[in-house]
Scaffold this motif. Structure first.
Motif, short mmCIF file in Angstrom:
data_model
loop_
_atom_site.label_atom_id
_atom_site.label_comp_id
_atom_site.label_asym_id
_atom_site.label_seq_id
_atom_site.Cartn_x
_atom_site.Cartn_y
_atom_site.Cartn_z
N THR A 1 0.83 -1.22 0.00
CA THR A 1 0.00 0.00 0.00
C THR A 1 0.86 1.27 0.00
O THR A 1 0.58 2.22 -0.74
CB THR A 1 -0.94 -0.03 1.23
OG1 THR A 1 -1.67 -1.25 1.18
CG2 THR A 1 -1.90 1.13 1.22
N TRP B 1 0.70 4.32 -2.80
CA TRP B 1 0.40 5.72 -2.46
C TRP B 1 1.55 6.64 -2.90
O TRP B 1 1.32 7.72 -3.43
CB TRP B 1 0.18 5.87 -0.94
CG TRP B 1 -1.08 5.22 -0.42
CD1 TRP B 1 -1.84 4.27 -1.04
CD2 TRP B 1 -1.70 5.47 0.84
NE1 TRP B 1 -2.90 3.90 -0.24
CE2 TRP B 1 -2.84 4.63 0.92
CE3 TRP B 1 -1.42 6.30 1.93
CZ2 TRP B 1 -3.68 4.59 2.02
CZ3 TRP B 1 -2.27 6.28 3.04
CH2 TRP B 1 -3.38 5.44 3.08
N VAL C 1 -8.84 9.55 -4.88
CA VAL C 1 -8.78 8.37 -3.99
C VAL C 1 -10.05 7.56 -4.24
O VAL C 1 -11.15 8.10 -4.16
CB VAL C 1 -8.74 8.80 -2.50
CG1 VAL C 1 -8.76 7.57 -1.59
CG2 VAL C 1 -7.53 9.66 -2.22
N CYS D 1 -5.39 8.78 3.26
CA CYS D 1 -4.74 8.58 1.96
C CYS D 1 -4.72 9.89 1.17
O CYS D 1 -3.69 10.26 0.58
CB CYS D 1 -5.48 7.48 1.18
SG CYS D 1 -4.89 7.27 -0.49
N THR E 1 -5.33 6.73 -6.52
CA THR E 1 -5.01 5.61 -5.63
C THR E 1 -6.29 4.82 -5.39
O THR E 1 -7.28 5.39 -4.92
CB THR E 1 -4.46 6.12 -4.28
OG1 THR E 1 -3.25 6.79 -4.52
CG2 THR E 1 -4.20 4.96 -3.33
N PHE F 1 -8.21 0.36 3.38
CA PHE F 1 -8.35 1.72 3.93
C PHE F 1 -8.57 1.67 5.44
O PHE F 1 -8.06 2.52 6.18
CB PHE F 1 -9.49 2.47 3.23
CG PHE F 1 -9.11 3.02 1.88
CD1 PHE F 1 -8.03 3.90 1.76
CD2 PHE F 1 -9.79 2.67 0.73
CE1 PHE F 1 -7.66 4.42 0.52
CE2 PHE F 1 -9.43 3.18 -0.51
CZ PHE F 1 -8.36 4.05 -0.62
N ALA G 1 -5.25 1.10 6.97
CA ALA G 1 -4.40 2.29 6.86
C ALA G 1 -4.76 3.31 7.95
O ALA G 1 -3.86 3.97 8.52
CB ALA G 1 -4.56 2.92 5.47
#
Ligand SMILES: Cc1cc2nc3c(=O)[nH]c(=O)nc-3n(C[C@H](O)[C@H](O)[C@H](O)COP(=O)(O)O)c2cc1C
Ligand code: SF4
Length: 598
Positions: free
Chosen positions: A215, A219, A236, A268, A365, A372, A375
């Motif tokens: 990931t 990004w 995104v 993100c 992304t 997500f 993240a």
């Protein structure tokens, strides 16, 4: 009619990238997409008629055939079959006096099937005008038939019919997280973009949508997209298309952890300097649209979306939800972006990849819902904490959707490294013959492999965990998956369009008792062709379930074969019998083989 269409067009600012949303809303208002609506929409959007017609014809849930008040689509995954969906479908057809696959003469109802609807933990399920009804039984069908025959609008049907359970069985750091909205952002924004990105990289977080791409690298590639795109808007995108049969973990993440999903998308956006987000929600999860929009509205009010997020000057970002319309291939990232742009969901040529040429050819992304969520946890609690969970090569946890032959189907979150045997014990599976990991495009394992681990270095999975006990016939499981791939092939490239249809008909031929060893060898050849020449992952993986089950459960194929000899699939000698009769010949020279007909 025209007024209704004009209102919808105006709501979408006559923007052609909204075509799919416009068609969906037009159908909701007018029950179908008539030829004259296509003319109106094409004129309103300044698009060629063929483009609008092409999009309307591509998606399973858009109907251009004829008006119909109630469209019922039974979920037809193997787990629905195991729970008796075929009998229930026949019963409903009888109750409504309709023929399967046709609209009743009075235009009242139609009954047909669709691919897995993501309700495998509470099947069999159906969709009525796009709204999911799980846990079907004869009693529930009788109520549905009664409501249809009384012509009650779907909005007035008892809410209880549409209740979808979460069936959350085991929570870990993600499903059991104590974070409040904004907690992750309050840690991430003071770090600054560069440090935040380093944290994501250092966490070892890998994508949860199937391919397992790193990931942080994705990004960073999007933030650093060079050339013409250096100053472009960045997007995104959250992939909530979740079409893989047997997978329903994103459904539960969206219903129980929506804030965490949106928080991860916002983290993100900060890291890559993104200004607009989209969540692409599969059409089958239509019922989640209003609650998710409610969460977005609350986040805007709380300053977690919009301008100057959390008072951080210049950080502007918002999220919009787009609804799919029944096309598994739209889960493939470039097909999803095409669909977001209002086109047919045909995968693009790659490279270039979405990180540099994504939505509207801008850096984008795109991650899975679960990625997500993870993240956001990394941002809130740090990379070191996160990589301390799971295995050395697979950091964090994995959310599994468990279905099939077990006492407790539902959602289970484990640190990476859990064995298949442990999951089977937890979900109450007994006498297990096989487990299909990661859906039809994944891998099928037998009992001697149950000590294998869920992890990128062993059994990588997008989340599906389908259990089959010893009463099941693995040939039939593979046959259902072959039908799935043939049905969902988008038809763009010949090897997949033809190859998946050939696989389906070969499996049907074997099921009918006409197969030979030649057919099994042909399937292996087909797999090589699809792997080498199909345009996207759907074609690459289409033969996986057949080859896996053939390797592990060969007797279930062989007992169906007409002959264990290596015979050509087409019996040319048999086909020439009529010619032999007509010419009165039956000598050896008139035969292709040495055998002479009795
Ligand atoms: C036919 C096909 C269907 C896919 N469906 C999904 C899906 O439903 N959800 C998903 O997240 N990824 C799906 N993928 C994988 C996506 O292309 C992409 O790799 C993924 O969304 C990236 O997110 P991640 O890095 O967070 O895993 C699919 C891929 C293919 C080839
Ligand atoms: S491999 Fe299949 S699904 Fe993928 S682009 Fe080709 S036809 Fe479409």
């Amino acid at each position: 009619m025209t007024q209704a269409l004009q209102t919808i067009l105006a709501r979408h600012q006559f923007n052609p990238t909204r075509l799919l949303q416009i068609l969906r809303e037009a159908q909701e208002a007018l029950t179908w997409i008539a030829p004259e609506y296509i003319d109106t929409l094409a004129a309103g959007l300044g698009l060629p008629r063929a483009r609008v017609e092409g999009v309307a014809g591509f998606y399973r849930f858009l109907h251009t055939d004829a008006p119909c008040r109630y469209r019922l689509l039974f979920s037809d995954n193997i787990t629905d079959r195991m729970l008796g969906n075929q009998d229930l479908l026949t019963t409903l057809c009888e109750m409504l006096w309709v023929e399967r696959g046709h609209i009743s003469e009075d235009g009242l109802a139609s009954v047909d099937t669709t691919s897995c609807t993501g309700m495998c933990d509470q099947g069999p399920a159906l969709l009525v005008n796009g709204w999911a009804i799980p846990r079907l039984s004869r009693e529930r069908l009788a109520r549905i038939a009664e409501l249809i025959l009384a012509q009650a609008p779907v909005e007035t049907w008892p809410r209880e019919l549409f209740a979808v359970a979460d069936n959350l069985r085991r929570a870990d750091i993600l499903l059991g997280n104590p974070l409040q909205p904004g907690d992750a952002l309050r840690v991430a924004l003071p770090l600054g973009r560069a440090t935040l990105l380093e944290e994501i990289k250092h966490s070892n977080l890998r994508g949860r949508g199937g391919a397992g791409f790193a990931t942080g690298l994705k990004w960073a590639a999007c933030r650093d997209a060079a050339g013409d795109h250096a100053n472009a808007r960045r997007y995104v995108v959250c992939n909530a298309d979740e079409g893989e049969p047997g997978t329903f973990k994103d459904r539960v993440l969206l219903s129980t952890q929506a804030d965490l999903v949106f928080e991860g998308m916002t983290v993100c956006a900060y890291a890559i300097n993104g200004s607009q987000g989209f969540l692409y929600l599969r059409g089958e999860y239509r019922y989640l649209l209003a609650p998710l929009n409610g969460v977005l509205a609350r986040r805007r009010e709380a300053g977690l979306l919009g301008r100057d997020i959390l008072g951080h000057a210049g950080f502007d970002f918002d999220i919009e939800i787009h609804l799919g319309a029944g096309a598994y291939v739209c889960g493939e990232e470039s097909a999803l972006i095409e669909s977001l742009e209002g086109k047919r969901g045909i995968p693009r040529n790659r490279p270039p990849y979405p990180v540099s040429h994504g939505y509207l050819q801008c850096p984008t992304t795109l991650n899975n819902v679960e990625t997500f969520c993870a993240a956001a946890l990394v941002a809130a609690k740090g990379a070191d904490w996160y990589r301390g969970i799971g295995t050395v090569k697979s950091a964090g946890t994995k959310v599994l959707s468990v279905s099939g032959d077990c006492a407790r189907p539902g959602i289970y979150e484990y640190p990476f490294g859990v064995t298949v045997r442990q999951v089977l014990a937890d979900c109450g599976a007994e006498n297990t013959l096989a487990v299909q990991i990661s859906g039809p495009s994944g891998v099928c394992i037998a009992a001697d492999e149950f000590d294998r681990r869920i992890a990128f270095e062993d059994l990588a999975t997008a989340g599906a965990f389908m259990v089959f006990d010893r009463s099941r016939d693995m040939f039939e499981v593979a046959r259902n998956f072959a039908h799935f791939f043939a049905h969902e092939s988008c038809g763009f490239c010949t090897p997949c369009r033809v190859g998946t249809a050939m696989l389906r008909s070969t499996m049907d031929k074997i099921a009918a008792g006409h197969g030979t060893l030649y057919d099994l060898a042909e399937i292996e050849k087909l797999d090589r062709v699809l792997n080498q020449s199909a345009h996207c992952g759907l074609g690459h993986t289409a033969c996986n379930p057949t080859l896996d089950t053939l390797k592990r459960f060969r007797p279930s194929y062989e007992r169906r074969l007409k002959s264990l000899d290596f015979e050509p699939a087409f019996d040319l000698d048999g086909a020439l019998a009529a010619a032999r009769r007509m010419t009165g010949r039956d000598d050896t020279g008139a035969h292709l083989s040495t055998e002479i007909e009795a």
